[in-house]
Write an enzyme that holds these catalytic residues in place. Structure first.
Site, PDB file in Angstrom:
ATOM      1  N   GLY A   1      53.621  50.927  48.666  1.00 33.79           N
ATOM      2  CA  GLY A   1      52.710  49.836  48.294  1.00 33.79           C
ATOM      3  C   GLY A   1      51.832  49.433  49.459  1.00 33.79           C
TER       4      GLY A   1
ATOM      5  N   GLY B   1      48.452  47.749  48.803  1.00 32.91           N
ATOM      6  CA  GLY B   1      48.408  46.456  48.125  1.00 32.91           C
ATOM      7  C   GLY B   1      48.182  45.312  49.106  1.00 32.91           C
TER       8      GLY B   1
ATOM      9  N   ASP C   1      50.259  42.859  50.183  1.00 34.12           N
ATOM     10  CA  ASP C   1      51.299  42.677  51.200  1.00 34.12           C
ATOM     11  C   ASP C   1      51.386  43.889  52.118  1.00 34.12           C
TER      12      ASP C   1
ATOM     13  N   ARG D   1      49.848  57.019  46.144  1.00 35.80           N
ATOM     14  CA  ARG D   1      49.740  57.943  45.021  1.00 35.80           C
ATOM     15  C   ARG D   1      48.751  59.050  45.388  1.00 35.80           C
TER      16      ARG D   1
ATOM     17  N   SER E   1      52.925  44.892  39.631  1.00 36.55           N
ATOM     18  CA  SER E   1      53.251  43.536  40.074  1.00 36.55           C
ATOM     19  C   SER E   1      52.613  42.431  39.231  1.00 36.55           C
TER      20      SER E   1
ATOM     21  N   SER F   1      61.482  38.697  43.805  1.00 41.14           N
ATOM     22  CA  SER F   1      60.440  37.746  43.406  1.00 41.14           C
ATOM     23  C   SER F   1      61.028  36.474  42.815  1.00 41.14           C
TER      24      SER F   1
ATOM     25  N   GLU G   1      59.912  35.229  40.298  1.00 44.01           N
ATOM     26  CA  GLU G   1      59.909  35.443  38.846  1.00 44.01           C
ATOM     27  C   GLU G   1      61.322  35.713  38.327  1.00 44.01           C
TER      28      GLU G   1
ATOM     29  N   TYR H   1      58.522  42.163  33.769  1.00 46.02           N
ATOM     30  CA  TYR H   1      58.404  42.233  35.234  1.00 46.02           C
ATOM     31  C   TYR H   1      59.599  41.547  35.898  1.00 46.02           C
TER      32      TYR H   1
ATOM     33  N   GLY I   1      44.733  40.621  44.483  1.00 47.04           N
ATOM     34  CA  GLY I   1      44.080  41.279  43.348  1.00 47.04           C
ATOM     35  C   GLY I   1      43.344  40.262  42.489  1.00 47.04           C
TER      36      GLY I   1
ATOM     37  N   PHE J   1      45.094  38.082  39.483  1.00 49.87           N
ATOM     38  CA  PHE J   1      46.011  36.958  39.706  1.00 49.87           C
ATOM     39  C   PHE J   1      45.217  35.650  39.721  1.00 49.87           C
TER      40      PHE J   1
ATOM     41  N   LYS K   1      41.353  34.972  40.879  1.00 49.19           N
ATOM     42  CA  LYS K   1      40.434  34.840  39.740  1.00 49.19           C
ATOM     43  C   LYS K   1      39.641  33.544  39.899  1.00 49.19           C
TER      44      LYS K   1
HETATM   45  P1  NAP Z   1      49.895  44.467  44.802  1.00 47.14           P
HETATM   46  O1  NAP Z   1      48.768  43.965  45.624  1.00 47.14           O
HETATM   47  O2  NAP Z   1      49.774  44.540  43.317  1.00 47.14           O
HETATM   48  O3  NAP Z   1      50.270  45.926  45.364  1.00 47.14           O
HETATM   49  C1  NAP Z   1      51.123  46.772  44.641  1.00 47.14           C
HETATM   50  C2  NAP Z   1      51.253  48.092  45.382  1.00 47.14           C
HETATM   51  O4  NAP Z   1      52.137  48.931  44.625  1.00 47.14           O
HETATM   52  C3  NAP Z   1      49.923  48.857  45.524  1.00 47.14           C
HETATM   53  O5  NAP Z   1      49.900  49.489  46.785  1.00 47.14           O
HETATM   54  C4  NAP Z   1      50.022  49.896  44.420  1.00 47.14           C
HETATM   55  O6  NAP Z   1      49.310  51.089  44.696  1.00 47.14           O
HETATM   56  C5  NAP Z   1      51.508  50.190  44.443  1.00 47.14           C
HETATM   57  N1  NAP Z   1      51.939  50.805  43.198  1.00 47.14           N
HETATM   58  C6  NAP Z   1      51.926  50.259  41.954  1.00 47.14           C
HETATM   59  N2  NAP Z   1      52.377  51.149  41.055  1.00 47.14           N
HETATM   60  C7  NAP Z   1      52.677  52.272  41.754  1.00 47.14           C
HETATM   61  C8  NAP Z   1      53.162  53.565  41.395  1.00 47.14           C
HETATM   62  N3  NAP Z   1      53.435  53.873  40.127  1.00 47.14           N
HETATM   63  N4  NAP Z   1      53.355  54.478  42.369  1.00 47.14           N
HETATM   64  C9  NAP Z   1      53.063  54.177  43.662  1.00 47.14           C
HETATM   65  N5  NAP Z   1      52.586  52.999  44.069  1.00 47.14           N
HETATM   66  C10 NAP Z   1      52.396  52.049  43.117  1.00 47.14           C
HETATM   67  O7  NAP Z   1      51.222  43.608  45.082  1.00 47.14           O
HETATM   68  P2  NAP Z   1      51.564  42.631  46.307  1.00 47.14           P
HETATM   69  O8  NAP Z   1      51.107  41.267  45.952  1.00 47.14           O
HETATM   70  O9  NAP Z   1      51.159  43.271  47.560  1.00 47.14           O
HETATM   71  O10 NAP Z   1      53.155  42.599  46.199  1.00 47.14           O
HETATM   72  C11 NAP Z   1      53.972  43.534  46.902  1.00 47.14           C
HETATM   73  C12 NAP Z   1      55.357  43.545  46.276  1.00 47.14           C
HETATM   74  O11 NAP Z   1      55.927  42.248  46.346  1.00 47.14           O
HETATM   75  C13 NAP Z   1      55.402  43.924  44.800  1.00 47.14           C
HETATM   76  O12 NAP Z   1      56.598  44.628  44.582  1.00 47.14           O
HETATM   77  C14 NAP Z   1      55.442  42.596  44.073  1.00 47.14           C
HETATM   78  O13 NAP Z   1      56.052  42.742  42.816  1.00 47.14           O
HETATM   79  C15 NAP Z   1      56.283  41.792  45.047  1.00 47.14           C
HETATM   80  N6  NAP Z   1      56.054  40.341  45.054  1.00 47.14           N
HETATM   81  C16 NAP Z   1      54.801  39.844  45.225  1.00 47.14           C
HETATM   82  C17 NAP Z   1      54.615  38.485  45.299  1.00 47.14           C
HETATM   83  C18 NAP Z   1      53.252  37.880  45.490  1.00 47.14           C
HETATM   84  O14 NAP Z   1      53.093  36.689  45.215  1.00 47.14           O
HETATM   85  N7  NAP Z   1      52.280  38.629  45.981  1.00 47.14           N
HETATM   86  C19 NAP Z   1      55.726  37.618  45.182  1.00 47.14           C
HETATM   87  C20 NAP Z   1      56.995  38.173  45.023  1.00 47.14           C
HETATM   88  C21 NAP Z   1      57.150  39.535  44.984  1.00 47.14           C
HETATM   89  P3  NAP Z   1      47.807  51.338  44.176  1.00 47.14           P
HETATM   90  O15 NAP Z   1      46.915  50.673  45.182  1.00 47.14           O
HETATM   91  O16 NAP Z   1      47.689  52.814  44.174  1.00 47.14           O
HETATM   92  O17 NAP Z   1      47.711  50.728  42.798  1.00 47.14           O
HETATM   93  N1  GDD Z   2      46.743  35.711  36.025  1.00 49.16           N
HETATM   94  C1  GDD Z   2      46.398  34.589  35.364  1.00 49.16           C
HETATM   95  N2  GDD Z   2      45.179  34.522  34.739  1.00 49.16           N
HETATM   96  N3  GDD Z   2      47.279  33.570  35.337  1.00 49.16           N
HETATM   97  C2  GDD Z   2      46.898  32.448  34.691  1.00 49.16           C
HETATM   98  C3  GDD Z   2      45.655  32.312  34.052  1.00 49.16           C
HETATM   99  C4  GDD Z   2      44.758  33.405  34.060  1.00 49.16           C
HETATM  100  O1  GDD Z   2      43.667  33.382  33.522  1.00 49.16           O
HETATM  101  N4  GDD Z   2      45.586  31.067  33.526  1.00 49.16           N
HETATM  102  C5  GDD Z   2      46.719  30.448  33.830  1.00 49.16           C
HETATM  103  N5  GDD Z   2      47.532  31.281  34.527  1.00 49.16           N
HETATM  104  C6  GDD Z   2      48.889  30.967  34.999  1.00 49.16           C
HETATM  105  C7  GDD Z   2      49.946  31.975  34.543  1.00 49.16           C
HETATM  106  O2  GDD Z   2      50.312  31.726  33.182  1.00 49.16           O
HETATM  107  C8  GDD Z   2      51.040  31.689  35.550  1.00 49.16           C
HETATM  108  O3  GDD Z   2      51.816  30.605  35.109  1.00 49.16           O
HETATM  109  C9  GDD Z   2      50.292  31.272  36.810  1.00 49.16           C
HETATM  110  O4  GDD Z   2      48.933  31.034  36.418  1.00 49.16           O
HETATM  111  C10 GDD Z   2      50.299  32.298  37.929  1.00 49.16           C
HETATM  112  O5  GDD Z   2      49.931  33.559  37.410  1.00 49.16           O
HETATM  113  P1  GDD Z   2      49.640  34.818  38.363  1.00 49.16           P
HETATM  114  O6  GDD Z   2      48.689  34.443  39.428  1.00 49.16           O
HETATM  115  O7  GDD Z   2      49.285  35.965  37.488  1.00 49.16           O
HETATM  116  O8  GDD Z   2      51.020  35.051  39.122  1.00 49.16           O
HETATM  117  P2  GDD Z   2      52.534  35.042  38.612  1.00 49.16           P
HETATM  118  O9  GDD Z   2      53.154  33.770  39.101  1.00 49.16           O
HETATM  119  O10 GDD Z   2      52.645  35.365  37.192  1.00 49.16           O
HETATM  120  O11 GDD Z   2      53.144  36.294  39.418  1.00 49.16           O
HETATM  121  C11 GDD Z   2      52.872  36.468  40.799  1.00 49.16           C
HETATM  122  O12 GDD Z   2      53.871  35.826  41.564  1.00 49.16           O
HETATM  123  C12 GDD Z   2      55.176  36.377  41.415  1.00 49.16           C
HETATM  124  C13 GDD Z   2      56.130  35.533  42.274  1.00 49.16           C
HETATM  125  O13 GDD Z   2      56.468  34.362  41.605  1.00 49.16           O
HETATM  126  C14 GDD Z   2      52.810  37.964  41.086  1.00 49.16           C
HETATM  127  O14 GDD Z   2      52.361  38.183  42.406  1.00 49.16           O
HETATM  128  C15 GDD Z   2      54.174  38.602  40.948  1.00 49.16           C
HETATM  129  O15 GDD Z   2      54.106  39.973  41.376  1.00 49.16           O
HETATM  130  C16 GDD Z   2      55.154  37.827  41.830  1.00 49.16           C
HETATM  131  O16 GDD Z   2      56.440  38.395  41.758  1.00 49.16           O
END
Ligand code: NAP
Ligand code: GDD
Length: 330
Positions: free
Chosen positions: A9, A12, A14, A34, A87, A128, A130, A152, A188, A191, A195
């Site tokens: 990853g 991505g 992180d 990939r 993710s 996470s 989640e 997820y 991204g 999220f 957004k």
């Molecule tokens: P991200 O920006 O969505 O990055 C995801 C990474 O996973 C990208 O490098 C993506 O590669 C790679 N990936 C996805 N599907 C794959 C596949 N089939 N094969 C190989 N690589 C693949 O996520 P992030 O926010 O950096 O999060 C990193 C990790 O922490 C994830 O596991 C996420 O679930 C977890 N997490 C995130 C948060 C948060 O708030 N950010 C919180 C808790 C846990 P490509 O670029 O090729 O798509």
């Molecule tokens: N994405 C999105 N788009 N979320 C929305 C929207 C919208 O238009 N409107 C409201 N939301 C609300 C979602 O319903 C959710 O309650 C909250 O905003 C946050 O959504 P996301 O930013 O998509 O993140 P997430 O909390 O579902 O998941 C992220 O955090 C997790 C850790 O708690 C991701 O990074 C996961 O990979 C990560 O594990």
């Protein structure tokens, strides 16, 4: 001696911040990507373009055990950060099968290959908040029971349990970070935080006139990804493997995030935000707020960014990127 780390990853959010952090500490950094990404570097490596000449990338598939096994046959690693995952929670409702496949089997392949070939390699699993889902405690701690609300979340509980089982069954240094939402200018666009900030920038520039969102009442504990990757590294430096909550301890609604993001550019959010049912989820996680006491006490970890600073930086970078300034990625 120089330590060598493998990051899955790495492209991505992180992965890119962690790469910079480990390079700054003198690590040799390798990344799993990939094959399609290697073939399209200008689009797929935007978050790591600034470090491409300092990392070694390997094409491998998380969906294939032989591919992962081969990866670990080529180099010895001191540490492995398994961040790759599907993710996006909303996407997991649309295609739960592929989310499960990549997130669960991919994690299992990593653990099995490490056990077989490099049992001394330290392993970090990206757990996470989640996993807490329909929360049983407020705030959520390491001991809080899991109640995931999406494919997820279920996949992350499975990855967490696999990681714990490899630790307990085979004595591996394998652990999970229970990380709450963390964001930043490299987040991204799908999220909610990005957004919002990217649309705020487009509205301010006259390129959009509304922002369509789902549930504004959801509460999240939002931190900055730069702070959270420091915690990942600290976890793998401890004497014993253990799991840690990483959070700020503050919770805010999506509505509040909107309000502050629009205010950054002098606009009133209520004039632009429209509710759109399509962004509601079949099952919502209403409230997340973590208790990071254990990380603070044992790792000496503290977040440096406040909620206000996080939003300010994200809005500022999106405004700057739109204006075509160079160095848009902070
Ligand atoms: P991200 O920006 O969505 O990055 C995801 C990474 O996973 C990208 O490098 C993506 O590669 C790679 N990936 C996805 N599907 C794959 C596949 N089939 N094969 C190989 N690589 C693949 O996520 P992030 O926010 O950096 O999060 C990193 C990790 O922490 C994830 O596991 C996420 O679930 C977890 N997490 C995130 C948060 C948060 O708030 N950010 C919180 C808790 C846990 P490509 O670029 O090729 O798509
Ligand atoms: N994405 C999105 N788009 N979320 C929305 C929207 C919208 O238009 N409107 C409201 N939301 C609300 C979602 O319903 C959710 O309650 C909250 O905003 C946050 O959504 P996301 O930013 O998509 O993140 P997430 O909390 O579902 O998941 C992220 O955090 C997790 C850790 O708690 C991701 O990074 C996961 O990979 C990560 O594990």
């Amino acid at each position: 001696m120089t330590k060598r780390a493998l990051i899955t990853g790495i492209t991505g959010q992180d992965g890119s911040y962690l790469t910079e952090h480990l390079l700054s500490l003198g690590y040799e950094v390798h990344g799993l990507v990939r094959r399609v990404a290697l073939e399209d570097p200008t689009r797929r490596f935007t978050r790591i373009e600034q470090v491409l000449d300092r990392v070694t990338l390997h094409a491998a598939s998380l969906e294939s055990y032989p591919s992962i096994f081969h990866l670990f046959s080529k180099h010895e690693y001191d540490e492995c950060y398994h961040l790759a995952a599907q993710s996006f929670v909303a996407e997991s409702f649309l295609d739960g099968f592929s989310t499960m496949n990549v997130n669960i089997n991919g994690t299992h392949y990593m653990l099995a290959a490490i056990r077989e070939l490099q049992p001394r390699c330290r392993f970090y699993f990206a757990g996470s908040s989640e996993m807490f889902g329909k929360v049983r405690d407020v705030p959520q701690r390491e001991e809080t029971p899991f109640h995931p609300r999406s494919p997820y979340g279920i996949s992350k509980v499975a990855g967490f349990e696999l990681t714990r089982n490899y630790r307990e069954a085979y004595g591996m240094f394998a652990l999970s970070g229970l990380l709450f939402n963390h964001e930043g200018p490299r987040r991204g666009f799908e999220f909610v935080t990005r957004k919002i900030t990217s649309t705020v920038a487009r509205i301010k520039a006259g390129q959009a006139d509304e922002l369509r969102l789902g549930n504004l009442e959801a509460r999240r504990d939002w931190g900055h990804a730069k702070d959270y990757v420091r915690a990942m590294h600290l976890m793998l430096q401890q004497d014993e493997p253990d799991d840690y909550v990483v959070a700020t301890g503050e919770t805010h609604t999506v509505r509040e995030f909107c309000q502050r993001a629009f205010a950054e550019v002098g606009l009133d959010w209520q004039q632009y935000v429209k509710i759109d049912e399509q962004f509601y989820r079949p099952a919502e996680v209403d409230l997340l707020v973590g208790d990071p006491s254990k990380a603070r006490e044992r790792l000496g970890w503290e977040p440096e960014y406040s909620f206000e600073e996080l939003i300010r930086e994200m809005v500022r970078e999106d405004v700057r990127a739109l204006a075509g300034a160079t160095g848009a990625r902070a």
